[in-house]
Design an enzyme around this catalytic site. Structure first.
Site, PDB file in Angstrom:
ATOM      1  N   HIS A 280       0.838  -1.207   0.000  1.00 22.15           N
ATOM      2  CA  HIS A 280       0.000   0.000   0.000  1.00 22.15           C
ATOM      3  C   HIS A 280       0.865   1.245   0.000  1.00 22.15           C
ATOM      4  CE1 HIS A 280       1.068  -0.797   4.204  1.00 22.15           C
ATOM      5  NE2 HIS A 280       1.228   0.510   4.215  1.00 22.15           N
TER       6      HIS A 280
ATOM      7  N   HIS B 110       5.603   6.245  -0.887  1.00 20.10           N
ATOM      8  CA  HIS B 110       6.362   5.040  -1.246  1.00 20.10           C
ATOM      9  C   HIS B 110       5.508   3.818  -0.938  1.00 20.10           C
ATOM     10  CE1 HIS B 110       6.912   5.494   3.100  1.00 20.10           C
ATOM     11  NE2 HIS B 110       6.940   4.168   3.099  1.00 20.10           N
TER      12      HIS B 110
HETATM   13  O1  3AM Z   1       3.528   2.435   4.488  1.00 17.81           O
HETATM   14  P1  3AM Z   1       4.655   2.004   5.347  1.00 17.81           P
HETATM   15  O2  3AM Z   1       4.809   0.532   5.373  1.00 17.81           O
HETATM   16  O3  3AM Z   1       5.914   2.725   5.034  1.00 17.81           O
HETATM   17  O4  3AM Z   1       5.784   1.816   8.918  1.00 17.81           O
HETATM   18  C1  3AM Z   1       4.380   1.816   9.065  1.00 17.81           C
HETATM   19  C2  3AM Z   1       3.666   1.676   7.755  1.00 17.81           C
HETATM   20  O5  3AM Z   1       4.311   2.489   6.800  1.00 17.81           O
HETATM   21  C3  3AM Z   1       3.916   3.181   9.492  1.00 17.81           C
HETATM   22  O6  3AM Z   1       2.551   3.220   9.141  1.00 17.81           O
HETATM   23  C4  3AM Z   1       2.318   2.340   8.069  1.00 17.81           C
HETATM   24  C5  3AM Z   1       1.241   1.362   8.422  1.00 17.81           C
HETATM   25  O7  3AM Z   1       1.585   0.627   9.543  1.00 17.81           O
HETATM   26  N1  3AM Z   1       4.111   3.384  10.917  1.00 17.81           N
HETATM   27  C6  3AM Z   1       4.035   2.476  11.904  1.00 17.81           C
HETATM   28  N2  3AM Z   1       4.299   3.046  13.091  1.00 17.81           N
HETATM   29  C7  3AM Z   1       4.554   4.344  12.845  1.00 17.81           C
HETATM   30  C8  3AM Z   1       4.890   5.457  13.650  1.00 17.81           C
HETATM   31  N3  3AM Z   1       5.004   5.354  14.977  1.00 17.81           N
HETATM   32  C9  3AM Z   1       4.446   4.565  11.453  1.00 17.81           C
HETATM   33  N4  3AM Z   1       4.639   5.750  10.893  1.00 17.81           N
HETATM   34  C10 3AM Z   1       4.948   6.760  11.716  1.00 17.81           C
HETATM   35  N5  3AM Z   1       5.071   6.634  13.054  1.00 17.81           N
END
Ligand code: 3AM
Length: 186
Positions: free
Chosen positions: A36, A120
């Site tokens: 996603h 991304h």
């Molecule tokens: O889309 P991506 O995979 O880059 O890394 C987590 C994921 O990003 C991010 O939110 C998305 C869905 O889980 N994520 C998880 N914890 C986070 C945090 N504490 C976070 N982004 C920012 N702060």
């Protein structure tokens, strides 16, 4: 509930990415169906806030637009690669949508997101991966491009953290308007 807002990828693009999700020791690859584009990480909220957030997102209007994945990259520093991702061709409609979602969420009472938006698709999270293998991956897949695909909407997801990896559960799906056809030139 741990929430985030994202655009899921079309199945065929997920499958294509699944085929290039290999070859780096220590990489935890994201399953194709979980790939996603995160528009906003919200984090932990209670049931009342969930209702407010879901309603606020319902007020986000906009037209459908086309996107294309373009290239691969990494988050990390000189000593460690933490994340491998597929990038996106620059898109003003995507930035506008993310901006409208941010505004709506602040209207529902969330604190502003301070970090810059780096759109991304996370492909893998890395633990102790050899730097040279991550670098090789980025070179080997630098020419990756997806087909152009239509973004018809976005989804409010709940993320359940499990030992086998996060499980993403769609809670509410939001649709964008079909774009107006160009006026016929007579
Ligand atoms: O889309 P991506 O995979 O880059 O890394 C987590 C994921 O990003 C991010 O939110 C998305 C869905 O889980 N994520 C998880 N914890 C986070 C945090 N504490 C976070 N982004 C920012 N702060």
């Amino acid at each position: 509930m741990r929430l985030f807002v994202a655009i899921p990828l079309p199945e065929d693009i997920g499958s294509d990415l699944g085929r290039i999700s290999a070859g780096v020791p220590g990489a935890k690859w994201v399953a194709p169906e979980n790939l996603h584009i995160t528009l906003r990480f919200i984090g932990e909220v209670d049931g009342g806030a969930f209702q407010d957030i879901a309603a606020a997102l319902g007020g986000v209007a906009g037209e459908r637009f086309e996107l294309r994945l373009d290239g691969v990259g990494q988050f990390g520093d000189r000593r460690r690669v933490r994340t491998l991702w597929a990038g996106l061709a620059p898109s003003d409609p995507l930035k506008r949508l993310q901006g409208r979602i941010e505004t709506a969420l602040q209207g529902s009472g969330l604190e502003p997101e301070r970090r810059k938006f780096h759109p991304h698709v996370t492909l893998a999270r890395l633990k102790n991966a050899p730097l040279d293998r991550a670098a090789r991956y980025l070179i080997d897949h630098s020419a990756y491009r997806s087909r152009s695909f239509s973004v018809d909407g976005f989804v409010l997801f709940q993320s359940h953290l499990a030992s086998a990896g996060a499980i993403y559960q769609p809670e509410v799906e939001y649709f964008l308007r079909q774009s107006e056809p160009d006026e016929a030139v007579l």
